[in-house]
Write a protein that holds these residues in place. Structure first.
Motif, PDB file in Angstrom:
ATOM      1  N   GLN A  45     -19.222 -10.373  21.877  1.00  0.00           N
ATOM      2  CA  GLN A  45     -20.361  -9.279  21.691  1.00  0.00           C
ATOM      3  C   GLN A  45     -21.304  -9.844  20.472  1.00  0.00           C
ATOM      4  O   GLN A  45     -20.595 -10.194  19.413  1.00  0.00           O
ATOM      5  N   GLU A  59     -18.258 -11.345  18.187  1.00  0.00           N
ATOM      6  CA  GLU A  59     -16.750 -10.850  18.222  1.00  0.00           C
ATOM      7  C   GLU A  59     -16.121 -11.036  19.557  1.00  0.00           C
ATOM      8  O   GLU A  59     -16.794 -10.647  20.562  1.00  0.00           O
ATOM      9  N   ARG A  63     -10.032  -9.469  27.497  1.00  0.00           N
ATOM     10  CA  ARG A  63     -10.114  -8.841  28.609  1.00  0.00           C
ATOM     11  C   ARG A  63      -9.092  -9.188  29.583  1.00  0.00           C
ATOM     12  O   ARG A  63      -8.886 -10.483  29.638  1.00  0.00           O
ATOM     13  N   ASN A 118      -9.892 -10.223  16.416  1.00  0.00           N
ATOM     14  CA  ASN A 118      -8.953  -9.242  16.160  1.00  0.00           C
ATOM     15  C   ASN A 118      -7.448  -9.566  15.936  1.00  0.00           C
ATOM     16  O   ASN A 118      -7.017 -10.127  16.842  1.00  0.00           O
ATOM     17  N   ASP A 180     -11.950  -3.836   9.786  1.00  0.00           N
ATOM     18  CA  ASP A 180     -12.289  -3.413  11.147  1.00  0.00           C
ATOM     19  C   ASP A 180     -12.072  -1.670  11.248  1.00  0.00           C
ATOM     20  O   ASP A 180     -11.094  -1.196  10.584  1.00  0.00           O
ATOM     21  N   ASP A 181     -13.075  -1.130  11.962  1.00  0.00           N
ATOM     22  CA  ASP A 181     -12.690   0.437  12.039  1.00  0.00           C
ATOM     23  C   ASP A 181     -12.737   1.118  10.939  1.00  0.00           C
ATOM     24  O   ASP A 181     -12.034   1.945  10.791  1.00  0.00           O
ATOM     25  N   GLU A 240     -25.800   1.787  19.110  1.00  0.00           N
ATOM     26  CA  GLU A 240     -26.280   2.211  20.510  1.00  0.00           C
ATOM     27  C   GLU A 240     -27.823   2.421  20.678  1.00  0.00           C
ATOM     28  O   GLU A 240     -28.591   2.323  21.693  1.00  0.00           O
ATOM     29  N   TYR A 259     -24.143  -2.019  21.682  1.00  0.00           N
ATOM     30  CA  TYR A 259     -24.772  -2.163  23.010  1.00  0.00           C
ATOM     31  C   TYR A 259     -26.219  -2.234  22.943  1.00  0.00           C
ATOM     32  O   TYR A 259     -26.914  -2.911  23.550  1.00  0.00           O
TER      33      TYR A 259
HETATM   34  P1  C2E Z   1     -12.667  -3.039  18.229  1.00  0.00           P
HETATM   35  O1  C2E Z   1     -12.133  -4.578  17.423  1.00  0.00           O
HETATM   36  O2  C2E Z   1     -13.283  -2.235  17.039  1.00  0.00           O
HETATM   37  O3  C2E Z   1     -13.839  -3.665  19.201  1.00  0.00           O
HETATM   38  C1  C2E Z   1     -14.924  -2.721  19.206  1.00  0.00           C
HETATM   39  C2  C2E Z   1     -14.909  -2.063  20.148  1.00  0.00           C
HETATM   40  O4  C2E Z   1     -16.127  -1.438  20.797  1.00  0.00           O
HETATM   41  C3  C2E Z   1     -14.860  -2.844  21.662  1.00  0.00           C
HETATM   42  O5  C2E Z   1     -14.275  -2.162  22.534  1.00  0.00           O
HETATM   43  C4  C2E Z   1     -16.341  -2.893  22.365  1.00  0.00           C
HETATM   44  O6  C2E Z   1     -16.516  -3.198  23.745  1.00  0.00           O
HETATM   45  C5  C2E Z   1     -16.680  -1.608  21.626  1.00  0.00           C
HETATM   46  N1  C2E Z   1     -18.017  -1.344  21.686  1.00  0.00           N
HETATM   47  C6  C2E Z   1     -18.954  -2.208  21.236  1.00  0.00           C
HETATM   48  N2  C2E Z   1     -20.069  -1.744  20.980  1.00  0.00           N
HETATM   49  C7  C2E Z   1     -20.217  -0.605  21.556  1.00  0.00           C
HETATM   50  C8  C2E Z   1     -21.192   0.266  21.496  1.00  0.00           C
HETATM   51  O7  C2E Z   1     -22.762   0.350  21.194  1.00  0.00           O
HETATM   52  N3  C2E Z   1     -20.919   1.750  22.133  1.00  0.00           N
HETATM   53  C9  C2E Z   1     -19.667   1.914  22.563  1.00  0.00           C
HETATM   54  N4  C2E Z   1     -19.057   3.059  22.970  1.00  0.00           N
HETATM   55  N5  C2E Z   1     -18.440   0.962  22.277  1.00  0.00           N
HETATM   56  C10 C2E Z   1     -18.734  -0.317  22.024  1.00  0.00           C
HETATM   57  P2  C2E Z   1     -12.888  -3.171  23.443  1.00  0.00           P
HETATM   58  O8  C2E Z   1     -13.439  -4.302  24.061  1.00  0.00           O
HETATM   59  O9  C2E Z   1     -12.528  -1.944  24.934  1.00  0.00           O
HETATM   60  O10 C2E Z   1     -11.653  -3.246  22.672  1.00  0.00           O
HETATM   61  C11 C2E Z   1     -11.066  -2.164  22.111  1.00  0.00           C
HETATM   62  C12 C2E Z   1     -10.136  -2.452  20.977  1.00  0.00           C
HETATM   63  O11 C2E Z   1      -9.269  -3.503  21.498  1.00  0.00           O
HETATM   64  C13 C2E Z   1     -10.835  -3.314  19.781  1.00  0.00           C
HETATM   65  O12 C2E Z   1     -11.980  -2.414  18.848  1.00  0.00           O
HETATM   66  C14 C2E Z   1      -9.585  -3.811  19.139  1.00  0.00           C
HETATM   67  O13 C2E Z   1      -8.949  -3.018  18.232  1.00  0.00           O
HETATM   68  C15 C2E Z   1      -8.654  -4.109  20.316  1.00  0.00           C
HETATM   69  N6  C2E Z   1      -8.799  -5.602  20.840  1.00  0.00           N
HETATM   70  C16 C2E Z   1      -9.769  -6.051  21.598  1.00  0.00           C
HETATM   71  N7  C2E Z   1      -9.354  -7.352  21.670  1.00  0.00           N
HETATM   72  C17 C2E Z   1      -8.340  -7.802  21.011  1.00  0.00           C
HETATM   73  C18 C2E Z   1      -7.484  -9.087  20.930  1.00  0.00           C
HETATM   74  O14 C2E Z   1      -7.870 -10.260  21.215  1.00  0.00           O
HETATM   75  N8  C2E Z   1      -6.563  -8.785  20.051  1.00  0.00           N
HETATM   76  C19 C2E Z   1      -6.319  -7.595  19.511  1.00  0.00           C
HETATM   77  N9  C2E Z   1      -5.041  -7.325  18.501  1.00  0.00           N
HETATM   78  N10 C2E Z   1      -6.860  -6.446  19.731  1.00  0.00           N
HETATM   79  C20 C2E Z   1      -7.947  -6.502  20.531  1.00  0.00           C
END
Ligand code: C2E
Ligand code: MG
Ligand code: MG
Ligand code: MG
Length: 282
Positions: A45, A59, A63, A118, A180-181, A240, A259
């Motif tokens: 992203q 980032e 998937r 992450n 993060d977060d 967004e 987004y």
């Molecule tokens: P994160 O690291 O805070 O990643 C951001 C999440 O927000 C991602 O969800 C992304 O798709 C989503 N996002 C980005 N822009 C927007 C937006 O404009 N609106 C909304 N509603 N959402 C947006 P995703 O890809 O489903 O990942 C969720 C969480 O899963 C990540 O939060 C992270 O904590 C974890 N994650 C993802 N990949 C990995 C990884 O390779 N390793 C680890 N340990 N955790 C991961």
């Protein structure tokens, strides 16, 4: 369909399950197979400069294209991977793949695109973290400055002294670190200044209500100011709308991810957007 049993374990039913539920395939087993079968993929992203709209990084987001279940979201499987320890091999795969991809972009574009990954709690606490990062950097040839590691607040609070050591070690290697977060965990503002972090990522929970919600406005302004005062780069997640971006830019936020500027996408699509000029590197 995923079902949660009393102990918080997820169980996934396999295709051939009969009414007696004889054939239960646990998510753990499926994750193990997923690694073997190469069912994981990274999407990237864009992270965009607030002032000039340049692409400043991407980032990597994991998937899982399950052959049995189709696409499974990280929110459904990361916590299970963490609990079972499978996050270690999965996380290593993520780091290696992200570094490989970023190195391939340098080769094919002649340009650097920094990549963030992450880190899970288990990875961050592992004694081998620094060695594992160094090994993958050496193996892929990616310059350390192009890799950023994202951690969450919770990881800093459990053992702050240890966390400072790890972050210092990462900084000494030349990799960047991001929180993060931010704002969703136990915000220990007093501690924050003791951690060597390069970037603060404002959680999308506070971005969502902008520019209308009064408390989200106050919180996001305060978080931006806090990060800037602690000499961190401040990025807003989940941007967004233009109205959200405008508010955050006025507040002093330096980088946007959301987004509005691009969804997570396969590496090939990212390359396409860069090549076409839709995403500018300068
Ligand atoms: P994160 O690291 O805070 O990643 C951001 C999440 O927000 C991602 O969800 C992304 O798709 C989503 N996002 C980005 N822009 C927007 C937006 O404009 N609106 C909304 N509603 N959402 C947006 P995703 O890809 O489903 O990942 C969720 C969480 O899963 C990540 O939060 C992270 O904590 C974890 N994650 C993802 N990949 C990995 C990884 O390779 N390793 C680890 N340990 N955790 C991961
Ligand atoms: Mg992240
Ligand atoms: Mg986040
Ligand atoms: Mg998140």
């Amino acid at each position: 369909r995923a079902k949660q049993d009393g102990r918080g374990c997820y169980k996934f039913y396999s295709e051939g399950m009969n009414a007696d539920g004889v054939q239960l395939l646990t998510l753990e087993r499926m994750l193990r197979l997923a690694l073997e079968r190469n069912e994981f993929e990274l999407h990237y992203q864009p992270q965009v400069d607030a002032v000039d709209g340049r692409l400043v990084g991407v980032e990597a987001l994991l998937r899982w294209n399950s052959s049995d279940r189709g696409p499974v979201s990280p929110s459904e499987f990361i916590s299970v991977a963490e609990e079972t320890g499978l996050i270690m091999p999965i996380g290593e795969w993520v780091m290696r793949q992200a570094c490989r991809d970023a190195q391939e972009w340098r080769r094919s574009l002649g340009r650097d695109v920094p990549v963030s990954i992450n880190l899970s709690a288990r990875q961050f606490r592992s004694r081998d973290l620094l060695a594992a990062v160094q090994l993958i950097l050496d193996e892929t040839g990616l310059p350390s400055a192009l890799l950023e590691l994202e951690i969450t607040e919770g990881l800093l609070i459990v053992d702050p002294e240890e966390a400072v050591d790890v972050l210092r070690g990462l900084r000494a290697m030349g990799t960047r670190t991001a929180l993060d977060d931010f704002g969703t965990g136990y915000s220990s503002l007093a501690y924050l200044k003791t951690f060597p972090l390069d970037r603060l990522k404002i959680d999308q929970a506070f971005v969502r209500g902008l520019p209308e919600d009064e408390s989200d406005k106050a919180i996001s302004r305060a978080v931006v100011a806090l990060g800037l005062n602690l000499n961190m780069e401040v990025l807003a997640e989940g941007v967004e709308t233009e109205a959200q971006r405008d508010f955050l830019e006025t507040a002093g936020c330096q980088v946007f991810q959301g987004y509005l500027h691009g969804r997570p996408m396969p590496a090939a699509d990212l390359m396409q957007l860069i090549r076409s000029g839709a995403l500018r590197l300068e």
